[in-house]
Design a protein around this motif. Structure first.
Motif, PDB file in Angstrom:
ATOM      1  N   GLY A 247       0.831  -1.243   0.104  1.00 12.88           N
ATOM      2  CA  GLY A 247       0.051  -0.045  -0.015  1.00 12.88           C
ATOM      3  C   GLY A 247       0.733   1.202  -0.079  1.00 12.88           C
ATOM      4  O   GLY A 247       0.494   2.389   0.381  1.00 12.88           O
ATOM      5  N   ALA A 248       2.102   1.238  -0.327  1.00 16.19           N
ATOM      6  CA  ALA A 248       3.033   2.317  -0.271  1.00 16.19           C
ATOM      7  C   ALA A 248       3.766   2.573  -1.565  1.00 16.19           C
ATOM      8  O   ALA A 248       3.690   1.602  -2.544  1.00 16.19           O
ATOM      9  N   ARG A 249       4.178   3.592  -1.938  1.00 14.95           N
ATOM     10  CA  ARG A 249       5.180   3.842  -2.853  1.00 14.95           C
ATOM     11  C   ARG A 249       6.492   3.850  -2.419  1.00 14.95           C
ATOM     12  O   ARG A 249       7.006   4.802  -1.383  1.00 14.95           O
ATOM     13  N   ILE A 250       7.363   2.933  -2.986  1.00 13.63           N
ATOM     14  CA  ILE A 250       8.661   2.867  -2.607  1.00 13.63           C
ATOM     15  C   ILE A 250       9.649   3.576  -3.495  1.00 13.63           C
ATOM     16  O   ILE A 250       9.631   3.229  -4.902  1.00 13.63           O
ATOM     17  N   ARG A 251      10.580   4.424  -3.066  1.00  9.80           N
ATOM     18  CA  ARG A 251      11.544   5.079  -3.799  1.00  9.80           C
ATOM     19  C   ARG A 251      13.011   4.585  -3.158  1.00  9.80           C
ATOM     20  O   ARG A 251      13.192   4.603  -2.100  1.00  9.80           O
ATOM     21  N   MET A 252      13.522   4.549  -4.452  1.00 14.77           N
ATOM     22  CA  MET A 252      15.485   4.499  -4.087  1.00 14.77           C
ATOM     23  C   MET A 252      16.088   5.319  -5.091  1.00 14.77           C
ATOM     24  O   MET A 252      15.659   5.137  -6.105  1.00 14.77           O
ATOM     25  N   THR A 253      16.749   6.274  -4.500  1.00 11.70           N
ATOM     26  CA  THR A 253      17.705   6.945  -5.504  1.00 11.70           C
ATOM     27  C   THR A 253      19.362   6.588  -4.861  1.00 11.70           C
ATOM     28  O   THR A 253      19.342   6.438  -3.705  1.00 11.70           O
ATOM     29  N   LEU A 254      20.146   6.703  -5.935  1.00 16.42           N
ATOM     30  CA  LEU A 254      21.381   6.386  -5.645  1.00 16.42           C
ATOM     31  C   LEU A 254      22.292   7.224  -6.671  1.00 16.42           C
ATOM     32  O   LEU A 254      21.996   7.021  -7.950  1.00 16.42           O
ATOM     33  N   ALA A 255      23.085   8.023  -6.322  1.00 16.75           N
ATOM     34  CA  ALA A 255      24.055   8.806  -7.026  1.00 16.75           C
ATOM     35  C   ALA A 255      25.482   8.582  -6.768  1.00 16.75           C
ATOM     36  O   ALA A 255      25.784   8.662  -5.317  1.00 16.75           O
ATOM     37  N   LEU A 256      26.534   8.464  -7.536  1.00 17.48           N
ATOM     38  CA  LEU A 256      27.887   8.223  -7.274  1.00 17.48           C
ATOM     39  C   LEU A 256      28.607   9.280  -7.889  1.00 17.48           C
ATOM     40  O   LEU A 256      28.484   9.640  -9.085  1.00 17.48           O
ATOM     41  N   ASP A 257      29.454  10.031  -7.424  1.00 16.36           N
ATOM     42  CA  ASP A 257      30.278  11.265  -8.002  1.00 16.36           C
ATOM     43  C   ASP A 257      31.632  11.055  -7.519  1.00 16.36           C
ATOM     44  O   ASP A 257      31.812  10.357  -6.587  1.00 16.36           O
TER      45      ASP A 257
END
Length: 268
Positions: A247-257
């Motif tokens: 019943g949820a919105r799952i977000r994953m963000t990942l950035a590498l610099d």
């Protein structure tokens, strides 16, 4: 283990085998993603910005603040120090509330900052956190991105390839759950330990999904990842099997610099 050492364990766990982990590219759906999985073991330093969060939904709108974690800052696993060199801000997200812990390691000393106070962690509490102790089964190396993307499409953006598609939610959540459970995220263990029946149950509950992976065109180093999955609430049996993320919105963000650039960290 003291509370300060536990905080260190949480953030270092995410990268404990970054210098020696490797994704499995044998059954890859996409050459670009398969090659990117294969370079995870080559990432010895970077500046990371990662967030994993769930939002309860009402219809198509997010109805609550995020529950999960955010992790950001530079890290290095280059040889030479007793510990990794890093300064990582770990923020536990709990709706409207946030709790921030900063872990700083110079390579020889480790400090935890909380509520404006920095304390050095005793070496006896850090015996299991030494450089090179990983076995390749934890950290970023367990993100087998090639298994996450269904119906992939690849477009060029300058010197990078951008791969988009739908999410194989069972494959992605098993990997995310393993990583998130190392960082103390509630319900992550259930996602990590999915059996085949749970995987099929989870796939049927996906309302919508999308994933974007950006990888270097020449070096195949991971640059960024953005994943979204909307899950139906399901039945009581579904919730018992899969936890409160339904019943949820799952977000994953990942950035590498600054990948594989030198990292220098001073004592706080």
């Amino acid at each position: 283990m003291t509370r300060r050492a536990a905080a260190v364990a949480l953030v270092i766990a995410a990268f404990g085998s970054a210098a020696g982990a490797c994704g499995d590219d044998g059954a890859a759906e996409n050459d670009a993603l398969s090659a990117t999985d294969g370079t995870l073991d080559d990432i010895t330093s970077a500046a990371i910005d990662m967030e994993f969060a769930a939002h309860a939904m009402e219809g198509d709108e997010e109805s609550t603040g995020p529950v999960g974690f955010r992790l950001s800052g530079p890290f290095s696993f280059e040889e030479g120090g007793t510990y990794p060199v890093l300064r990582l801000e770990y923020t536990r997200l709990a709706g409207a509330d946030e709790e921030l812990v900063v872990v700083t390691s110079t390579g020889e000393k480790v400090f935890v900052q909380r509520d404006g106070r920095a304390d050095e962690v005793d070496a006896s509490d850090l015996s299991g956190l030494r450089l090179g102790d990983g076995d390749g089964g934890s950290g970023l190396g367990q993100l087998e991105l090639a298994e996450w993307v269904e119906n992939p499409k690849t477009a060029r953006d300058g010197d990078a390839d951008v791969v988009t598609g739908e999410v194989d939610v069972a494959a992605a959540f098993a990997d995310i759950g393993a990583l998130a459970s190392e960082l103390g995220v509630a319900d992550a263990e259930r996602l990590r330990d999915l059996d085949e029946a749970d995987r099929e149950r989870l796939r049927k509950l996906v309302r919508d999904s999308e994933v974007t992976v950006t990888t270097g065109r020449d070096d195949r180093m991971l640059r960024s990842l953005d994943l979204r999955v909307d899950l139906a609430a399901g039945s009581e049996d579904d919730r018992r099997a899969l936890g409160s993320l339904l019943g949820a919105r799952i977000r994953m963000t990942l950035a590498l610099d600054d990948v594989n650039e030198p990292v220098a960290v001073a004592e706080p």
